[in-house]
Design an enzyme around this catalytic site. Sequence first.
Site, PDB file in Angstrom:
ATOM      1  N   GLU A  18     -12.690 -14.616  11.151  1.00  0.00           N
ATOM      2  CA  GLU A  18     -12.931 -13.879   9.934  1.00  0.00           C
ATOM      3  C   GLU A  18     -12.814 -14.764   8.559  1.00  0.00           C
ATOM      4  OE1 GLU A  18      -9.961 -10.603   9.019  1.00  0.00           O
ATOM      5  OE2 GLU A  18     -11.207  -9.941   7.181  1.00  0.00           O
ATOM      6  N   ARG A  43       0.748  -1.110   0.191  1.00  0.00           N
ATOM      7  CA  ARG A  43       0.063  -0.038   0.153  1.00  0.00           C
ATOM      8  C   ARG A  43       1.074   1.206  -0.067  1.00  0.00           C
ATOM      9  NH1 ARG A  43      -4.567  -2.697   3.079  1.00  0.00           N
ATOM     10  NH2 ARG A  43      -5.061  -4.269   1.536  1.00  0.00           N
ATOM     11  N   SER A  85     -14.267  -4.757   4.013  1.00  0.00           N
ATOM     12  CA  SER A  85     -14.386  -3.976   2.819  1.00  0.00           C
ATOM     13  C   SER A  85     -13.895  -4.673   1.647  1.00  0.00           C
ATOM     14  CB  SER A  85     -13.941  -2.770   2.783  1.00  0.00           C
ATOM     15  OG  SER A  85     -12.656  -2.440   3.135  1.00  0.00           O
ATOM     16  N   GLY A  86     -12.914  -5.249   1.799  1.00  0.00           N
ATOM     17  CA  GLY A  86     -12.463  -6.562   0.773  1.00  0.00           C
ATOM     18  C   GLY A  86     -12.111  -6.140  -0.809  1.00  0.00           C
ATOM     19  N   GLY A  87     -11.849  -4.793  -0.811  1.00  0.00           N
ATOM     20  CA  GLY A  87     -11.597  -4.128  -2.223  1.00  0.00           C
ATOM     21  C   GLY A  87     -12.941  -3.514  -2.938  1.00  0.00           C
ATOM     22  N   ARG A  93      -9.423  -0.770   4.408  1.00  0.00           N
ATOM     23  CA  ARG A  93      -9.298   0.023   3.145  1.00  0.00           C
ATOM     24  C   ARG A  93     -10.532   0.996   3.369  1.00  0.00           C
ATOM     25  NH1 ARG A  93      -8.098  -4.633  -0.857  1.00  0.00           N
ATOM     26  NH2 ARG A  93      -9.118  -5.693   0.814  1.00  0.00           N
ATOM     27  N   LYS A 146     -16.734 -11.803  11.379  1.00  0.00           N
ATOM     28  CA  LYS A 146     -16.051 -10.710  10.391  1.00  0.00           C
ATOM     29  C   LYS A 146     -15.987 -11.631   8.822  1.00  0.00           C
ATOM     30  CE  LYS A 146     -12.453  -7.793   8.911  1.00  0.00           C
ATOM     31  NZ  LYS A 146     -11.350  -6.603   9.474  1.00  0.00           N
TER      32      LYS A 146
HETATM   33  P1  13P Z   1     -10.313  -4.407   4.287  1.00  0.00           P
HETATM   34  O1  13P Z   1     -11.592  -3.780   4.794  1.00  0.00           O
HETATM   35  O2  13P Z   1      -9.359  -3.474   3.424  1.00  0.00           O
HETATM   36  O3  13P Z   1     -10.730  -5.643   3.335  1.00  0.00           O
HETATM   37  O4  13P Z   1      -9.351  -4.880   5.366  1.00  0.00           O
HETATM   38  C1  13P Z   1     -10.303  -5.397   6.838  1.00  0.00           C
HETATM   39  C2  13P Z   1      -9.581  -6.608   7.248  1.00  0.00           C
HETATM   40  O5  13P Z   1      -8.970  -6.522   8.288  1.00  0.00           O
HETATM   41  C3  13P Z   1      -9.336  -7.851   6.268  1.00  0.00           C
HETATM   42  O6  13P Z   1      -8.735  -8.792   7.130  1.00  0.00           O
END
Ligand code: 13P
Length: 332
Positions: free
Chosen positions: A179, A33, A263-265, A295, A221
């Site tokens: 998660e 990043r 958020s995952g992208g 993100r 999550k």
């Molecule tokens: P993002 O919201 O950027 O996907 O990251 C959250 C996260 O903790 C992923 O493991």
Amino acid sequence: MNKEILKNTAQKMVAYGKGILAIDESHGTCEKRFKALNVAFNEQTRQNYRQMLVTTENIEEAVAGYILFDETIRQKTDDGKRFVDVLSDKGILSGIKVDKGAKDLALFPGEKVTEGLDELRERLIEYKQLGASFAKWRAVITIDEENNLPTQACIESNTHALARYAALCQEADIVPMVEPEILLDGNHSLETCREVSQKVWSELFRQLELLNIYLPGTILKTSMVLPGKDSENQVSDEVIAKETIESFKKVVPEDLAGIVFLSGGQSAKESTDRLQKMHELYKDLPWPVSFSYGRGIQQPALELWAKDPVANYKQAQQALLERALANGEAVK
Ligand code: 13P
């Protein structure tokens, strides 16, 4: 395991109008990043960036907890105050990413399994002493329709590891955030994502039950139910909201403490709008449904800070606060 502590902590994490901010990028992810924005990657830049994130004023209005990384939980501000103490002075909980990353799953090309169970009991004791009250372990599930992925082997391996991690956390009175991330990459359909998501979550709750996990002291999550990012058939926020919540209703036990999204992208705006849509459409859910974005909250702040870490410091904090408050509003 002290159920009272676990339940209280979990409830605080998803208190009304609040969610979690993930700033737990591993060195590898953080480097990617930073490099994408031409920022040097070293201990000092990481400290400066994370200091900007943890000292943002008023963020406690919408953020109940920060997920930290091993380095970050030990870091201090320029004037010598531990990040963990800066957060706790504002009533914000500190969490810690404890997995050691997703590695290739042997004999299953294209699939990953998350590692990190070795010596986890000892690491959790140390993290607890450092001030962590919750933890995170991320498993990744890839959808590839052509190759029939994910396999049952991948789903069971990852959910079993999540349950073993969760048990060690609860033994130490640390709330496990479990998660499973179903990746957005690919051109798969909404229907496939729905089917895979329900399968993964069902297996996860089966494994959690098997290992005696206390669900009122556990947070899920996960990702939303939506088509792959290269799919030609994109759908509205309303469809995503309905598909996601209806899937939860089918397979998520009602006594779970809460559900938060990564958020995952998705863009920052998409991740907020879709969460908001869920709350517009559903008023009486059995669990709090909130955010745990990385993100989705950090990106605009990161871009400003990267342009000029000194001149833009306050502006970046303002951008972070705005994203956090927008998500806090979305869940109200
Ligand atoms: P993002 O919201 O950027 O996907 O990251 C959250 C996260 O903790 C992923 O493991």
